[in-house]
Design a protein around this motif. Structure first.
Motif, PDB file in Angstrom:
ATOM      1  N   TYR A   1     -11.218  -0.323   8.818  1.00 31.79           N
ATOM      2  CA  TYR A   1     -10.142  -0.851   7.959  1.00 31.79           C
ATOM      3  C   TYR A   1     -10.545  -2.209   7.365  1.00 31.79           C
ATOM      4  O   TYR A   1     -10.261  -2.506   6.208  1.00 31.79           O
TER       5      TYR A   1
ATOM      6  N   ILE B   1      -4.177   5.599  -5.111  1.00 26.76           N
ATOM      7  CA  ILE B   1      -5.192   4.632  -4.678  1.00 26.76           C
ATOM      8  C   ILE B   1      -6.085   4.224  -5.864  1.00 26.76           C
ATOM      9  O   ILE B   1      -6.501   3.071  -5.969  1.00 26.76           O
ATOM     10  N   GLN B   2      -6.344   5.170  -6.757  1.00 28.58           N
ATOM     11  CA  GLN B   2      -7.072   4.801  -7.988  1.00 28.58           C
ATOM     12  C   GLN B   2      -6.307   3.745  -8.787  1.00 28.58           C
ATOM     13  O   GLN B   2      -6.898   2.776  -9.284  1.00 28.58           O
TER      14      GLN B   2
ATOM     15  N   ALA C   1      -1.056  -4.161   3.712  1.00 32.31           N
ATOM     16  CA  ALA C   1      -1.431  -2.864   4.279  1.00 32.31           C
ATOM     17  C   ALA C   1      -0.943  -2.721   5.718  1.00 32.31           C
ATOM     18  O   ALA C   1      -0.801  -1.612   6.217  1.00 32.31           O
TER      19      ALA C   1
ATOM     20  N   ARG D   1     -13.496  -3.300   6.725  1.00 31.75           N
ATOM     21  CA  ARG D   1     -14.457  -3.085   5.625  1.00 31.75           C
ATOM     22  C   ARG D   1     -13.727  -2.594   4.374  1.00 31.75           C
ATOM     23  O   ARG D   1     -14.049  -3.000   3.256  1.00 31.75           O
ATOM     24  N   ALA D   2     -12.723  -1.716   4.581  1.00 33.12           N
ATOM     25  CA  ALA D   2     -11.990  -1.176   3.431  1.00 33.12           C
ATOM     26  C   ALA D   2     -11.264  -2.283   2.656  1.00 33.12           C
ATOM     27  O   ALA D   2     -11.243  -2.270   1.431  1.00 33.12           O
ATOM     28  N   PHE D   3     -10.684  -3.246   3.387  1.00 36.35           N
ATOM     29  CA  PHE D   3      -9.800  -4.216   2.733  1.00 36.35           C
ATOM     30  C   PHE D   3     -10.402  -5.610   2.556  1.00 36.35           C
ATOM     31  O   PHE D   3      -9.922  -6.389   1.746  1.00 36.35           O
TER      32      PHE D   3
ATOM     33  N   GLU E   1      -6.777   0.488  -7.068  1.00 36.88           N
ATOM     34  CA  GLU E   1      -8.113  -0.078  -7.297  1.00 36.88           C
ATOM     35  C   GLU E   1      -8.208  -0.716  -8.682  1.00 36.88           C
ATOM     36  O   GLU E   1      -8.761  -1.816  -8.839  1.00 36.88           O
TER      37      GLU E   1
ATOM     38  N   ALA F   1     -13.849  -0.822  -3.573  1.00 36.70           N
ATOM     39  CA  ALA F   1     -12.884  -0.830  -4.672  1.00 36.70           C
ATOM     40  C   ALA F   1     -11.469  -1.194  -4.226  1.00 36.70           C
ATOM     41  O   ALA F   1     -10.663  -1.690  -5.010  1.00 36.70           O
ATOM     42  N   MET F   2     -11.142  -0.923  -2.952  1.00 38.40           N
ATOM     43  CA  MET F   2      -9.808  -1.249  -2.447  1.00 38.40           C
ATOM     44  C   MET F   2      -9.734  -2.657  -1.866  1.00 38.40           C
ATOM     45  O   MET F   2      -8.666  -3.099  -1.453  1.00 38.40           O
TER      46      MET F   2
ATOM     47  N   LEU G   1       0.789  -1.235   0.000  1.00 41.21           N
ATOM     48  CA  LEU G   1       0.000   0.000   0.000  1.00 41.21           C
ATOM     49  C   LEU G   1       0.815   1.275   0.000  1.00 41.21           C
ATOM     50  O   LEU G   1       0.440   2.277  -0.608  1.00 41.21           O
TER      51      LEU G   1
END
Lengths: 308, 308
Positions: A117, A84-85, A105, A119-121, A88, A126-127, A73
């Protein structure tokens, strides 16, 4: 017995005859000229485009020889939201090629923040990839949200246990009151959770990061953690050698995935001092060969463990 | 003696008569209806717009009463690159209002990767603030790149030492062979670096995170770490009380900045069960009052330490 993400790792490993993971640690200083052509090195947006272009080349070159890619990351965050785009898009591209995505990460925080975090990963965003590395320094209320999210979404994680860097001993090897080292104690905690969450192949979706640079430690950790798959960084460029990998595997040649980053993705730099000038076909063939060679070296070692 | 970022924190604290930091942990479930009007809750881009709008309201409401804002990265990463865009815009907006920005990122990795994180958060990029929180679990080659970047760019960092969450004891309080607790040992390491990097006010730009929920531990840590400013989360909603903060400060009322997140930014939720329906002026006045009250409560405690 329900199938879990460790089963996916193991079955993919068998299908592809590979337990190699390629780290995607983009560093534009090491990109050939043809990728950087027309790129504005003062623009994060422009650099992020080059990173994505480079990642698609690497993914195409290694897809038949690796089970997963591991974006690091930090190398995307350097370029902010544009980076980050690129991450993704890379995740989407890798998955479209049937590859597992391990987000390196090393996240970890207090409960509700760790849940964000997670939920994000390990969610649907998208991540999100399939697995994530997690730092356990804040204790169980820091890593349990990742375990819960992984269980719920049929994904997986690797808790940092004994990292590959030279100074990992400073905290991870601290000797405790009872004579144990810290990472032993942590391994015991992980095993309690892992033993309760095994899949068809007797491995949990709760894995551990154990550096290739510490083979002696790996032997002991393998015994303590029979139900965790190891993510093993440090193979190749960080000093870990193929023969050092033996102790990371079980008797069936399972139980570990081996990560190589620069040794594969920048392998053309070892070929020629003129690497800046290589062409796309030369780049592809060099990376494919490096991945194939690494895969074979690892297979020799892991199948030597199998009793005949 | 050169001025460093600790001097900036201390001087801002004096100028504003405040050591309050407000955490920006956006959770759209707690946003009033007027902010969510027209927002598509299935679109990360749309949610990120609401987050930025909410942050600007909060920043305007608290700017006179706080020295810094502390975005919690997890709550932005949940929305991927759009979330990071909202973070970048928030950082820019906060700085335009003269506020210090502390990225609560808890990053930490091996050397070269930590260097990339350090560039991301302590460099000149869009995600860079003034300070960042750092996880020391990988040892000194993991955190030294942050210290070097902070020194080079006249910024600062807070190393996690004793975090505010209930399970922080599991690793941070492990008893070592010599009878010391792990965080003591880590504090000694930090002090070696901090004592060599003090500024005009005798504090280093290398601070430490010490949770408000552990006042007894804070007293001992204050003694061990006389040259580090503490970032103290857990005040308010996590159970830390004003009187618990006494031990975090030195005799001059310096040495700590106190962070409150939900207790300030969602303070309207305690006012009325009808909080979803509050208007913009009501939201502003409620948040301003909560920040002002927290600031005053902290000042009573920190100035009680001053010998008369």
């Amino acid at each position: 017995m329900n199938s879990n993400f460790a089963d996916r790792l193991i079955e993919e490993g068998t299908r592809k005859n590979s337990v190699l993971v390629v780290g995607l640690d983009p560093d534009i200083r090491y990109f050939p000229d043809f990728i950087l052509e027309g790129i504005d090195s003062s623009s994060d947006e422009s650099i992020a485009e080059a990173i994505y272009a480079c990642n698609t080349i690497i993914i195409d070159a290694v897809a038949d020889h690796v089970i997963a890619v591991k974006p690091q990351l930090a190398y995307y965050e350097v370029y902010g939201s544009y980076g980050i785009q690129a991450l993704e898009k890379t995740i989407r591209y890798a998955r479209s090629k049937g590859l597992i995505v391990i987000n390196d990460a090393k996240r970890g925080d207090i409960g509700s923040t760790s849940a964000a975090y997670a939920r994000a990963f390990l969610g649907n965003g998208a991540m999100s990839g399939d697995m994530v590395t997690v730092n356990p320094f804040l204790g169980s209320d820091g890593y349990m949200p990742f375990i819960e999210a992984a269980q719920e979404n049929h994904k997986g994680l690797f808790l940092l246990l004994k990292t590959s860097n030279p100074s990992s001993y400073e905290i991870q090897d601290l000797k405790l009151e009872n004579g144990d080292l810290l990472y032993y104690k942590l391994a015991e905690e992980i095993e309690k959770l892992a033993s309760q969450t095994v899949g068809v192949h007797d491995y949990s979706f709760i894995g551990a990061v154990v550096g290739a640079t510490y083979p002696a430690e790996a032997k002991q950790i393998r015994t303590k953690l029979p139900h965790s798959i190891f993510l093993v960084p440090g193979f190749g460029i960080q000093g870990g050698q193929p023969e050092d990998l033996r102790e990371f595997f079980d008797d069936n040649g399972h139980g570990a995935v081996i990560s190589s980053s620069r040794g594969v993705i920048y392998s053309y730099m070892n070929r020629t001092t003129e690497w800046k000038k290589i062409t796309l076909p030369e780049m592809i063939s060099c990376i494919t060969e490096a991945a194939s060679t690494a895969k074979d070296q690892i297979n020799v070692v892991r199948f030597n463990n199998v009793p005949i």
